[in-house]
Design an enzyme around this catalytic site. Sequence first.
Site, PDB file in Angstrom:
ATOM      1  N   ASP A   1       0.745  -1.400   0.072  1.00  0.00           N
ATOM      2  CA  ASP A   1       0.000  -0.197   0.019  1.00  0.00           C
ATOM      3  C   ASP A   1       0.653   1.187  -0.088  1.00  0.00           C
ATOM      4  O   ASP A   1       0.659   2.356  -0.521  1.00  0.00           O
ATOM      5  CB  ASP A   1      -0.864  -0.011   1.320  1.00  0.00           C
ATOM      6  CG  ASP A   1      -2.153   0.831   0.935  1.00  0.00           C
ATOM      7  OD1 ASP A   1      -2.587   1.332   0.085  1.00  0.00           O
ATOM      8  OD2 ASP A   1      -2.991   0.951   2.203  1.00  0.00           O
TER       9      ASP A   1
ATOM     10  N   HIS B   1      -7.569  -0.217   9.798  1.00  0.00           N
ATOM     11  CA  HIS B   1      -6.652   0.154   8.753  1.00  0.00           C
ATOM     12  C   HIS B   1      -7.110   1.478   8.444  1.00  0.00           C
ATOM     13  O   HIS B   1      -7.694   1.995   7.783  1.00  0.00           O
ATOM     14  CB  HIS B   1      -6.996  -0.670   7.462  1.00  0.00           C
ATOM     15  CG  HIS B   1      -5.974  -0.191   6.454  1.00  0.00           C
ATOM     16  ND1 HIS B   1      -5.046  -1.017   5.896  1.00  0.00           N
ATOM     17  CD2 HIS B   1      -6.066   0.878   5.494  1.00  0.00           C
ATOM     18  CE1 HIS B   1      -4.489  -0.644   4.820  1.00  0.00           C
ATOM     19  NE2 HIS B   1      -5.174   0.724   4.749  1.00  0.00           N
TER      20      HIS B   1
ATOM     21  N   CYS C   1      -2.247   9.911  -0.064  1.00  0.00           N
ATOM     22  CA  CYS C   1      -3.758   9.769  -0.137  1.00  0.00           C
ATOM     23  C   CYS C   1      -4.076  10.244  -1.798  1.00  0.00           C
ATOM     24  O   CYS C   1      -3.869  11.214  -2.055  1.00  0.00           O
ATOM     25  CB  CYS C   1      -4.606  10.734   0.762  1.00  0.00           C
ATOM     26  SG  CYS C   1      -6.400  10.628   0.224  1.00  0.00           S
TER      27      CYS C   1
ATOM     28  N   ASN D   1      -1.407   6.254   4.691  1.00  0.00           N
ATOM     29  CA  ASN D   1      -1.400   5.464   5.762  1.00  0.00           C
ATOM     30  C   ASN D   1      -0.525   6.085   7.255  1.00  0.00           C
ATOM     31  O   ASN D   1       0.163   6.773   7.010  1.00  0.00           O
ATOM     32  CB  ASN D   1      -0.417   4.109   5.554  1.00  0.00           C
ATOM     33  CG  ASN D   1      -1.179   3.372   4.269  1.00  0.00           C
ATOM     34  OD1 ASN D   1      -2.082   2.670   4.601  1.00  0.00           O
ATOM     35  ND2 ASN D   1      -0.569   3.306   3.306  1.00  0.00           N
TER      36      ASN D   1
END
Lengths: 299, 299
Positions: B16, B207, B240, B249
């Site tokens: 990610d 998350h 983002c 994150n």
Amino acid sequence: MAFPQNVRLVEVGPRDGLQNEPEPIGTETKLALIDRLGAAGLTHIEAASFVSPKWVPQMADHREVMQGLTRRQGVTYSALTPNLRGLEAALECGVDEVAVFGAASEAFSQKNINCSVAESLERFAPVLERAREANVRVRGYVSCVLGCPYEGEIAPAKVAEVSKALYEMGCYEVSLGDTIGTGTPLKAKRMLEAVAREVPMDKLAAHFHDTYGQALANLYAVLEEGVAVIDSSVAGLGGCPYAKGASGNVASEDVVYLLDGLGIESGIDLEALAATGTWITQTIGRPNRSKVGVALSAK
Amino acid sequence: MAFPQNVRLVEVGPRDGLQNEPEPIGTETKLALIDRLGAAGLTHIEAASFVSPKWVPQMADHREVMQGLTRRQGVTYSALTPNLRGLEAALECGVDEVAVFGAASEAFSQKNINCSVAESLERFAPVLERAREANVRVRGYVSCVLGCPYEGEIAPAKVAEVSKALYEMGCYEVSLGDTIGTGTPLKAKRMLEAVAREVPMDKLAAHFHDTYGQALANLYAVLEEGVAVIDSSVAGLGGCPYAKGASGNVASEDVVYLLDGLGIESGIDLEALAATGTWITQTIGRPNRSKVGVALSAK
């Protein structure tokens, strides 16, 4: 545990946020910042510090700032006054409220103001007496409430003792400062609980730094306990002098976003505040340390 | 309300965190990152994504990464597998665990994977079936659990419905993603409470993204509810995609600092983790978005 319905923000950006900036910032810029903050709905703005320019050159224009303010109804413009001389100067400029600055750590007090905690409190006595005569309220800061750069952990009982002394000397409110930002939520709660046994909860403020990214989590934890006054700095202005490049004050925008999400009223217009953060950081050439500010301006 | 005694971190940095990087990152760098994360005590590392290189060019070396790993005992190396083809490839590479990716928002599902939420679940059925045959566990992600870039607010009941479907299809754990980071603590709690009525708490993970600076406050709030699995990314890697320049994150270092302060065991060596964050951000030329990482490296 009960969240407050309303929270008052004390905006420390113009003072705590700017005081360590190495390049001189023009008085006009400071005044514009203060004005924009008031327009965004801040009702309590720490505008200047009446300390010797030898110690804090960035605050040398404290008279010009305090006298140049365009006052808004309902807004308190306060200043830091570490001694009687500073207080007299602040009073001459028509200050609304002043603040004195103590510590919960003996080592920090010695290194920072060259005297013991007890001696610092003695020095504040005439400041409080003179302020009372002048009918000006005094706010008390306690630094190092969740850790000290020299001593490490600080006992909650010590924080409570110093807070109680400031309150009993006549400070109408005591602001609890996590100066180095090392606190975490349960430690913040335990510290607050110890202090609240000595000083009423509605006379306490949380002044948390975000050096380790914990400030909002810590604020959430103490909001659960009922704290209803929070100190913050627009755009997170103000680095941590104990860790170069690291964050200082929690960003006002991020606090307001949190409060909005919790349904707690602050009376602040988040968009206007975020625009002010974008403007001041661009003006003085600093990164915007408000995540809300960055996210909103990137939209 | 009871804090967990132990929390497991699921490190999503290598997947990610890196997947949106525009410049290709060498396989050796990815492998070194994964190895350092394991050495720092992470026991669950999402190492790759078996998607088409047309969609995510940065993950094109998924086979080389998964086959090139120096496996550590006790560490699970997982991969994202959106479809059967991806799963077969991941199985050929000896993946320990795979993950499928659903959404709590119809609009997000349509825009992101071009089908309804119900259709996406149908597509996962053969993936889950094949994984069961191969004796490989499947993790389910739900995105947009606290807000959607297209729909705005998302009803907790919708999150609960999708989470329940993934759990009943055979996902051993459901990770609740605040994809755009707009959540605040009480909303996070309410959402979690709704989901926990359908899926056992010990099968849920948080998350959370830090786009609005709320991630740690939100994590603290759900830890109070008993969540014991947290997804995070070393150095806060991963922006983002819905707000250019904004954070993605939550940083693993900041989560570990929080857990350490709360007395919750994670088994992670914070200094080794922070050094890894400093190293990878310097290597790929990105800012370190972990405040703990910046503060520790500035000391």
